[in-house]
Design a protein around this motif. Structure first.
Motif, PDB file in Angstrom:
ATOM      1  N   ILE A 146       2.399  17.864 -17.183  1.00 46.66           N
ATOM      2  CA  ILE A 146       1.508  16.869 -16.911  1.00 46.66           C
ATOM      3  C   ILE A 146       1.115  16.913 -14.926  1.00 46.66           C
ATOM      4  N   PHE A 147      -0.079  17.172 -14.703  1.00 49.72           N
ATOM      5  CA  PHE A 147      -0.145  17.061 -13.181  1.00 49.72           C
ATOM      6  C   PHE A 147      -1.037  15.771 -12.915  1.00 49.72           C
ATOM      7  N   VAL A 148      -0.334  15.162 -12.077  1.00 44.60           N
ATOM      8  CA  VAL A 148      -0.971  13.965 -11.791  1.00 44.60           C
ATOM      9  C   VAL A 148      -1.366  13.814 -10.209  1.00 44.60           C
ATOM     10  N   TYR A 149      -2.704  13.187 -10.008  1.00 45.16           N
ATOM     11  CA  TYR A 149      -3.102  13.404  -8.718  1.00 45.16           C
ATOM     12  C   TYR A 149      -3.937  11.855  -8.362  1.00 45.16           C
ATOM     13  N   GLY A 150      -3.586  11.342  -7.341  1.00 43.58           N
ATOM     14  CA  GLY A 150      -4.223  10.170  -6.666  1.00 43.58           C
ATOM     15  C   GLY A 150      -4.097  10.073  -5.250  1.00 43.58           C
ATOM     16  N   ASP A 171       7.837  17.242 -17.909  1.00 43.44           N
ATOM     17  CA  ASP A 171       7.633  18.029 -16.863  1.00 43.44           C
ATOM     18  C   ASP A 171       6.271  17.309 -16.062  1.00 43.44           C
ATOM     19  N   VAL A 172       6.513  16.784 -14.951  1.00 41.47           N
ATOM     20  CA  VAL A 172       5.558  16.017 -14.382  1.00 41.47           C
ATOM     21  C   VAL A 172       5.303  16.643 -12.953  1.00 41.47           C
ATOM     22  N   GLN A 173       4.373  17.103 -12.707  1.00 45.39           N
ATOM     23  CA  GLN A 173       4.325  17.666 -11.197  1.00 45.39           C
ATOM     24  C   GLN A 173       3.017  16.476 -10.412  1.00 45.39           C
ATOM     25  N   HIS A 174       3.710  15.964  -9.337  1.00 43.84           N
ATOM     26  CA  HIS A 174       2.764  15.078  -8.269  1.00 43.84           C
ATOM     27  C   HIS A 174       2.001  15.894  -7.486  1.00 43.84           C
ATOM     28  N   LEU A 175       0.693  16.047  -7.627  1.00 40.53           N
ATOM     29  CA  LEU A 175      -0.311  16.753  -6.795  1.00 40.53           C
ATOM     30  C   LEU A 175      -0.338  15.901  -5.501  1.00 40.53           C
ATOM     31  N   MET A 182      -1.380  21.503  -3.144  1.00 41.97           N
ATOM     32  CA  MET A 182      -2.135  21.460  -4.313  1.00 41.97           C
ATOM     33  C   MET A 182      -2.444  22.788  -5.130  1.00 41.97           C
ATOM     34  N   ALA A 183      -2.671  23.762  -4.407  1.00 41.94           N
ATOM     35  CA  ALA A 183      -2.782  25.253  -4.851  1.00 41.94           C
ATOM     36  C   ALA A 183      -1.687  25.603  -5.309  1.00 41.94           C
ATOM     37  N   GLU A 184      -0.501  25.473  -4.571  1.00 39.54           N
ATOM     38  CA  GLU A 184       0.651  25.827  -5.114  1.00 39.54           C
ATOM     39  C   GLU A 184       1.317  25.372  -6.209  1.00 39.54           C
ATOM     40  N   HIS A 185       0.902  23.901  -6.587  1.00 39.53           N
ATOM     41  CA  HIS A 185       1.280  23.508  -7.839  1.00 39.53           C
ATOM     42  C   HIS A 185       0.548  23.776  -8.874  1.00 39.53           C
ATOM     43  N   VAL A 213     -10.492  24.209 -11.908  1.00 39.26           N
ATOM     44  CA  VAL A 213      -9.286  24.987 -11.803  1.00 39.26           C
ATOM     45  C   VAL A 213      -8.719  24.472 -13.322  1.00 39.26           C
ATOM     46  N   ALA A 214      -8.775  23.329 -13.500  1.00 41.20           N
ATOM     47  CA  ALA A 214      -8.074  22.871 -14.906  1.00 41.20           C
ATOM     48  C   ALA A 214      -8.887  23.657 -16.185  1.00 41.20           C
ATOM     49  N   ARG A 215     -10.270  23.369 -15.815  1.00 39.37           N
ATOM     50  CA  ARG A 215     -10.926  23.920 -17.082  1.00 39.37           C
ATOM     51  C   ARG A 215     -11.076  25.243 -17.296  1.00 39.37           C
TER      52      ARG A 215
END
Length: 291
Positions: A146-150, A171-175, A182-185, A213-215
């Motif tokens: 899960i990638f989370v962005y705020g 497994d959660v990635q905080h963007l 962000m690009a590295e994550h 990028v997600a799509r």
């Protein structure tokens, strides 16, 4: 197989937001300014005429009528009726609460804030229903990562969701907002992953690239937003949009989106109750060891 919530038969109030969202990529600059004004000041638009709205934005009256037809309405009058139904409906719960605080100190900051929050929370199920919450929760629990962005004020909500789902063993990635970070994550994002982001007032920085990028990777995208979520471009796979409390031109709180987040967390726990309880129990054991 997951089905986009954007194709679900929502209520009339939400279908208006959905129509705006669907047409967002095709809106002209003038039409977009009109939509932004409607979203920021819905009551004025719902009570005024097409000419008044057009003059307030600085566009021709025909633009307002053209926008209404582009959104699927016979004319501006029908569009205005939908606005009235969505944004200035009266609800018994809010009325009762208002009567209660009137006998005390309704002009105090605390009393006014409580009233605004009660009104916004009282309407939340007009915009987001239990099935949508359950589907998003299931999608998150079934994700590989899960990638989370705020961005901005939404950072606190992003951090909360990161912590909550890590406690479920995900497994959660905080963007972060830093482009390089962000690009590295996102370098290893794949089709079994999910991106959860937030959008308030306007489209956050980096949002368009994030969704693209997600799509490209085949990952699903979820956005929790206020009314402005309808204007996101590109639109996410799953949009959970509900109006926040407060004056759109002034201070607005995060109570409504935080409630949506908490509902998702609880629903996520219910989708794999035994597993999540084991993870939380293990977490407690680990905390004791480190303390």
């Amino acid at each position: 197989m997951q089905v986009s919530l954007r194709n679900d038969p929502w209520k009339t109030a939400v279908s208006l937001i959905d129509k705006i969202s669907d047409q967002a990529p095709s809106l002209t600059p003038s039409e977009r300014r009109l939509v932004e004004t409607v979203i920021e000041k819905p009551t004025a638009a719902a009570l005024g005429t097409a000419g008044e709205l057009a003059r307030a934005v600085g566009v021709h009256e025909a633009t307002a009528s053209r926008l209404a037809k582009k959104l699927g309405f016979d004319g501006y009058a029908s569009f205005r009726d939908a606005l009235r139904e969505e944004f200035i409906a009266t609800h018994e719960t809010a009325t009762r609460f208002e009567k209660t605080i009137t006998t005390n100190t309704p002009e105090t900051i605390l009393g006014k804030l409580a009233l605004d929050e009660a009104q916004a929370l009282g309407r939340i199920e007009e915009f987001i229903n239990a099935d949508q919450i359950a589907e998003v929760a299931g999608l998150l629990m079934g994700a590989r990562r899960i990638f989370v962005y705020g961005y901005g004020n939404a950072e606190v909500l992003a951090l909360m969701m990161v912590k909550r789902f890590r406690r479920f063993g995900k497994d959660v990635q905080h963007l972060m907002s830093d482009p390089r970070g962000m690009a590295e994550h996102l370098l290893g994002i794949g089709p079994d992953d999910v991106v959860l982001s937030f959008a308030f007032r306007r489209q956050p920085r980096g949002y368009a690239a994030l969704v693209e990028v997600a799509r490209e990777a085949g990952a699903k995208t979820i956005v929790i937003s206020g009314k402005s979520g309808a204007l996101l471009a590109p639109s996410p796979d799953y949009l959970l949009a509900a109006p926040r409390s407060g004056d759109p031109d002034a201070f607005q709180t995060l109570i409504v989106p935080m409630t949506v987040c908490n509902a998702i967390v609880i629903a996520a726990g219910l989708t794999a109750k035994e597993e999540t309880l084991k993870k939380l129990d293990r977490l407690g054991q680990l905390i004791e060891r480190f303390e």
